[in-house]
Design an enzyme around this catalytic site. Structure first.
Site, PDB file in Angstrom:
ATOM      1  N   GLU A 173       0.793  -1.246   0.000  1.00 56.44           N
ATOM      2  CA  GLU A 173       0.000   0.000   0.000  1.00 56.44           C
ATOM      3  C   GLU A 173       0.815   1.282   0.000  1.00 56.44           C
ATOM      4  OE1 GLU A 173      -3.090  -0.039   2.963  1.00 56.44           O
ATOM      5  OE2 GLU A 173      -4.109  -1.709   1.996  1.00 56.44           O
ATOM      6  N   GLU A 372      -5.807  -8.847   0.486  1.00 58.63           N
ATOM      7  CA  GLU A 372      -6.490  -8.566   1.762  1.00 58.63           C
ATOM      8  C   GLU A 372      -7.947  -8.269   1.471  1.00 58.63           C
ATOM      9  OE1 GLU A 372      -4.773  -5.488   4.271  1.00 58.63           O
ATOM     10  OE2 GLU A 372      -2.736  -6.129   3.777  1.00 58.63           O
TER      11      GLU A 372
HETATM   12  C1  BG6 Z   1      -4.701  -2.662   5.240  1.00 59.58           C
HETATM   13  C2  BG6 Z   1      -3.333  -2.888   5.825  1.00 59.58           C
HETATM   14  O1  BG6 Z   1      -4.742  -1.434   4.627  1.00 59.58           O
HETATM   15  O2  BG6 Z   1      -5.754  -2.599   6.141  1.00 59.58           O
HETATM   16  C3  BG6 Z   1      -3.324  -3.753   7.076  1.00 59.58           C
HETATM   17  O3  BG6 Z   1      -2.497  -3.457   4.854  1.00 59.58           O
HETATM   18  C4  BG6 Z   1      -4.458  -3.329   7.984  1.00 59.58           C
HETATM   19  O4  BG6 Z   1      -2.073  -3.648   7.699  1.00 59.58           O
HETATM   20  C5  BG6 Z   1      -5.761  -3.517   7.231  1.00 59.58           C
HETATM   21  O5  BG6 Z   1      -4.490  -3.993   9.209  1.00 59.58           O
HETATM   22  C6  BG6 Z   1      -7.011  -3.259   8.035  1.00 59.58           C
HETATM   23  O6  BG6 Z   1      -6.942  -2.010   8.640  1.00 59.58           O
HETATM   24  P1  BG6 Z   1      -7.156  -1.852  10.194  1.00 59.58           P
HETATM   25  O7  BG6 Z   1      -6.866  -0.450  10.470  1.00 59.58           O
HETATM   26  O8  BG6 Z   1      -8.577  -2.226  10.427  1.00 59.58           O
HETATM   27  O9  BG6 Z   1      -6.202  -2.778  10.857  1.00 59.58           O
END
Ligand code: BG6
Length: 476
Positions: A173, A372
């Site tokens: 990212e 993700e």
């Molecule tokens: C993504 C990141 O953008 O979002 C992760 O790569 C992150 O590291 C994930 O944990 C979810 O975001 P959050 O803030 O809910 O942990």
């Protein structure tokens, strides 16, 4: 889905490992970020303050418990796990001459455990884990020397695990560094260890950081291919479609332009050249980027093998000159009346993943890996288990859209990895209660708990999804 489709999940070192002073690890940027909450931003401190709590110090103790966790992933049928290597475990200061053998040994043991369980390791080389020394001594990614240190680190791990790791991810990212936007401190800090509010010339510095990271990515791709022609290298982007507020052409154009800012780096790492339109834009606002002949060669030959897509939500571009934009900024974004939101205010939009997959595939023609996707939610432990139907529903709807993108739209997609298959620390808020996992970890926001692992209902559901190669998405 392909027969050899990769199914699994993604984790990041600073959010799960803990052991922040073990195994010869040096201090990294996220070790200085305290716990926040939905309402309060995480605080970034310049030194360790004993009265404050720093979630990365303990994580979920993956550093000591990885074998147990990998056994649970295996039980769910994972064929892939994306994990990040913390640069500060390999080069504690970032600019050391020699790597830290203990750090290399730790990750090799994790990789071996994955391979023994037939789980393909997908290694992210940079997921918000920058040795803090590189920020203090060199000013972070705005300094080109950091590219050399990054490449030294990449070379070390690529050679150390040559043949064991085939899939590499250069950055997670980096697209959130956007010179056109004002940022909250935590966002620029996560990516580059710098607080936005302290940048002397934010546009110039963010443009340099964005350029240098992009250049580092193409150089790392070339390196990986030189070390082993069978290496498969991607870069991961966090993308959310930005919809127009309505069909007023001004708003449609506004949404297009906001969306487009996420793509200049993807153009650069996929199309063989840093885009001229971006350099022209930089110039117009007085930003100078030094582009050398050698850089151009790297862009030409360092294109990606696949694009990693992190997808969580969609958003709406704020209409210009309207009361709505004032109202929206109070609540952190305009709500889409057609969508529900998570407890953390993220719009739940399954069709958005199909939209972005199509957009990416049509623009670049490269295979896509969903790196993700998931729902952050609190869970309740009941006497007879953890019944997380909300999580299964979210994932069910998204996987269905991934299937449609593949089967109806002919998008080439090589894998689907959920975020945080085991509960871990939230990156944006530092909370444990923002849980994504199929596996519950007994740890609360204050850092109390036994760290014991428990299977949620979604554990059995995801196992069934994987066993059926995505065909059986039914929730009992
Ligand atoms: C993504 C990141 O953008 O979002 C992760 O790569 C992150 O590291 C994930 O944990 C979810 O975001 P959050 O803030 O809910 O942990």
């Amino acid at each position: 889905m392909l027969d050899q489709f990769l199914w699994g999940g993604s984790i990041a070192a600073h959010q799960c490992e803990g052991g922040w002073q073990e195994g010869g690890k040096g201090p990294a940027i996220m070790d200085f970020v305290t716990k926040g909450s939905k309402e309060t931003a995480r605080t970034i401190t310049s030194e360790q303050l004993p009265e404050l709590s720093y979630p990365s110090h303990q994580g979920i103790d993956f550093f000591h418990r990885y074998q147990e966790d990998i056994a649970l992933f295996k039980e769910m049928g994972f064929t892939a796990l994306r994990l990040s290597v913390d640069w500060s475990r390999i080069y504690p200061n970032g600019d050391d001459e020699q790597p830290n053998q203990e750090g290399l040994d730790f990750y090799e043991a994790v990789i071996d455990a994955l391979l023994e369980n037939n789980i393909e390791p997908i290694v992210t080389l940079y997921h918000f884990e920058l040795p803090i020394h590189l920020v203090h001594q060199y000013g972070s990614w705005a300094n080109r020397r950091v590219i050399d240190f990054y490449l030294r680190y990449c070379e070390t791990v690529m050679k150390a695990w040559n043949g064991k790791v085939r899939y590499w991810v250069t950055f997670n990212e980096m697209n959130h560094i956007d010179p056109e936007n004002e940022h909250s401190d935590i966002f620029t800090y996560m990516i580059a260890g710098l607080k936005y509010s302290e940048l002397k010339n934010p546009k110039q510095q963010l443009a340099e950081i964005g350029y240098n990271m992009t250049l580092a990515s193409v150089k790392a791709v070339r390196l990986a291919h030189r070390i082993n022609a069978n290496n498969i290298v991607g870069c991961v982007f966090g993308l959310n479609p930005i919809y127009p507020y309505n069909c007023d052409p001004d708003n449609v154009l506004q949404a297009f332009l906001e969306n487009d800012r996420d793509y200049y780096q993807i153009d650069a790492v996929c199309q063989g050249a840093f885009p001229k339109y971006k350099l022209a834009e930089f110039k117009k606002i007085g930003l100078e980027i030094q582009v050398t002949e050698e850089d151009n060669e790297d862009f030409k030959h360092g294109t990606l093998d696949f694009i990693g897509l992190n997808y969580y939500f969609s958003s709406i571009a704020e209409p210009k000159n309207s009361d709505i934009s004032k109202e929206a900024s109070l609540f952190g974004g305009i709500q889409n009346p057609y969508l529900e939101q998570s407890k953390w205010g993220w719009a739940i939009d399954a069709k958005g993943i199909r939209y972005v997959m199509n957009y990416l595939y049509r623009r670049y023609g490269l295979p896509i890996m969903i790196t993700e996707n998931g729902l952050g939610s609190p869970d309740v432990i009941e006497e007879d288990g953890i019944h997380d139907s909300y999580r299964m529903t979210y994932l069910q709807k998204h996987i269905e859209q991934v299937r449609l993108a593949i089967e109806e739209d002919y998008v080439e997609c090589i894998g689907y990895l959920t975020w945080g298959p085991i509960d871990l620390v939230s990156a944006s808020t530092g909370e444990m209660s923002k849980r994504y996992g199929f596996i519950y970890v007994d740890l609360d926001d204050e850092g109390n708990g036994t760290l014991q692992r428990r299977k949620k209902d979604s554990f059995y559901w995801y196992k069934q999804v994987i066993a059926s190669n995505g065909k059986n998405l039914a929730i009992d």
